[in-house]
Write a protein that holds these residues in place. Structure first.
Motif, mmCIF file in Angstrom:
data_model
loop_
_atom_site.group_PDB
_atom_site.id
_atom_site.type_symbol
_atom_site.label_atom_id
_atom_site.label_comp_id
_atom_site.label_asym_id
_atom_site.label_seq_id
_atom_site.Cartn_x
_atom_site.Cartn_y
_atom_site.Cartn_z
ATOM 1 N N TYR A 211 7.368 -3.030 -3.722
ATOM 2 C CA TYR A 211 7.722 -3.763 -2.495
ATOM 3 C C TYR A 211 8.138 -5.196 -2.784
ATOM 4 O O TYR A 211 9.195 -5.655 -2.309
ATOM 5 C CB TYR A 211 6.520 -3.723 -1.548
ATOM 6 N N VAL A 212 7.339 -5.926 -3.555
ATOM 7 C CA VAL A 212 7.659 -7.337 -3.790
ATOM 8 C C VAL A 212 8.959 -7.492 -4.566
ATOM 9 O O VAL A 212 9.717 -8.455 -4.362
ATOM 10 C CB VAL A 212 6.496 -8.060 -4.509
ATOM 11 N N VAL A 213 9.249 -6.540 -5.459
ATOM 12 C CA VAL A 213 10.505 -6.604 -6.211
ATOM 13 C C VAL A 213 11.690 -6.308 -5.298
ATOM 14 O O VAL A 213 12.729 -6.985 -5.359
ATOM 15 C CB VAL A 213 10.459 -5.625 -7.400
ATOM 16 N N PHE A 214 11.566 -5.306 -4.430
ATOM 17 C CA PHE A 214 12.654 -4.979 -3.513
ATOM 18 C C PHE A 214 12.878 -6.094 -2.487
ATOM 19 O O PHE A 214 14.006 -6.293 -2.024
ATOM 20 C CB PHE A 214 12.388 -3.659 -2.806
ATOM 21 N N VAL A 215 11.823 -6.802 -2.112
ATOM 22 C CA VAL A 215 11.994 -7.943 -1.216
ATOM 23 C C VAL A 215 12.910 -8.974 -1.856
ATOM 24 O O VAL A 215 13.826 -9.510 -1.214
ATOM 25 C CB VAL A 215 10.625 -8.558 -0.869
#
Length: 340
Positions: A211-215
């Motif tokens: 999630y944090v990478v895709f954000v």
């Protein structure tokens, strides 16, 4: 292609990276691609401040979630909390999207879909975990997301790969991880944790790391309010569906006003505001360094308990906190030493 300021940027006072639109074909299809901007001291200080606020919020939320297990089931807690988070940001999203062209609106929704899917999976695991594990292990296990964020970040983000060749980064990560482990000097209460609880923590760690990478990869070109507003709306729909399908949502009618207040407060600080501040930190720090700083949460929780509840921190815990802070400082130093 051509570069110009996103039309939503005027809606918000927070400066955000622009969008680089690629025009492909006669229809002029527009694809979102984050631009690399120079990192300045003011942006650094803003990111650190945003991270500290997010840390404060998220140090409190696990205690609230464990408290909710006495009143409502996890499906109902998840759906209700995300309903309030999505309802809060809905007016901002409607206003921002109303100022965009149809193609830009479609591109924004498309950019938010994958982060929302990862976040929904993480939120389901996080919401179910307190019913299968202890609060101590919940606080510990959730931060297992750092190796997943590191792997996904190196794989998906070219801007993060120089960290692989930075010795200072690995020293900082080792210090932060070591201080984090030292914070839990006592047993992790494995007796009150089931195999399902361990699997839920592992599922959360993997989904949150993605999630944090895709954000950072998908949403860096949108204002942070709009970015998380879209994610919250996309996440709210399936969580509400799961609540009505599997949850005892009728129990909400029996909650006292004080219990409703705690439920709304947990949504506001843990979802509505916590994620927006974290998005601001990710935008400048990158997902790996930002996720590494979340290892400070146990120490911050201990400090809050010391200040508000009079609980005493042991000598090893103070030492662990110092090592944690040193590790996070080295992570940030390594991250900002890079120039894309």
């Amino acid at each position: 292609g051509s570069s110009f300021q996103h039309p939503c940027a005027a809606c918000y006072p927070i400066p955000a990276p622009g969008l680089n639109f690629l025009f492909i074909g006669r229809a002029g299809r527009r694809l979102l691609r984050p631009m690399t901007l120079p990192i300045q001291s003011r942006a650094f200080l803003t990111a650190v401040a945003a991270m500290l606020v997010a840390l404060f919020f998220w140090a409190v939320v696990p205690l609230m979630l464990v408290h909710f297990t006495r009143w409502i089931d996890p499906w109902t807690a998840n759906g209700t909390r995300y309903f309030f988070a999505a309802a809060f940001w809905l007016p901002f999203v409607v206003r921002a999207l109303g100022r965009m062209a149809p193609a830009e609106r479609r591109a924004a929704w498309s950019a938010a879909f994958v982060p929302a899917a990862a976040h929904g999976a993480a939120q389901i695991c996080f919401g179910l975990a307190p019913y299968h594990t202890s609060a101590t292990l919940l606080n510990f296990g959730c931060r297992l997301s750092i190796p997943f964020a590191t792997l996904f970040g190196f794989w998906l983000l070219k801007s993060e790969r120089p960290l692989m060749r930075a010795p200072l980064f690995w020293v900082g990560l080792a210090c932060a991880a070591g201080g984090f482990v030292l914070m839990f000097e006592g047993p992790l209460d494995l007796e009150n944790t089931s195999a399902a609880g361990m699997l839920l923590l592992l599922g959360f760690a993997a989904a949150w790391g993605a999630y944090v990478v895709f954000v950072r990869r998908n949403l860096a070109g949108l204002p942070v309010h709009l970015a998380y507003g879209l994610v919250s709306l996309l996440t709210c729909v399936p969580l509400l569906g799961l609540m009505f399908a599997f949850g005892d949502w009728q129990a909400l009618g029996g909650l006292a006003p004080r219990q409703w207040a705690w439920l709304v407060l947990s949504a506001l600080i843990g979802l509505t505001l916590g994620h927006v501040f974290y998005y601001r930190a990710i935008r400048v720090m990158g997902p790996i360094a930002a996720e590494g700083c979340l290892l400070l949460i146990p120490f911050q929780t201990a400090l809050l308990a010391h200040a508000l509840l009079g609980e005493r921190l042991t000598g090893p815990q103070w030492a662990a906190g110092a090592v944690l802070i040193l590790g996070c400082a080295l992570l940030l130093r390594a991250r900002f030493a890079m120039r894309a």
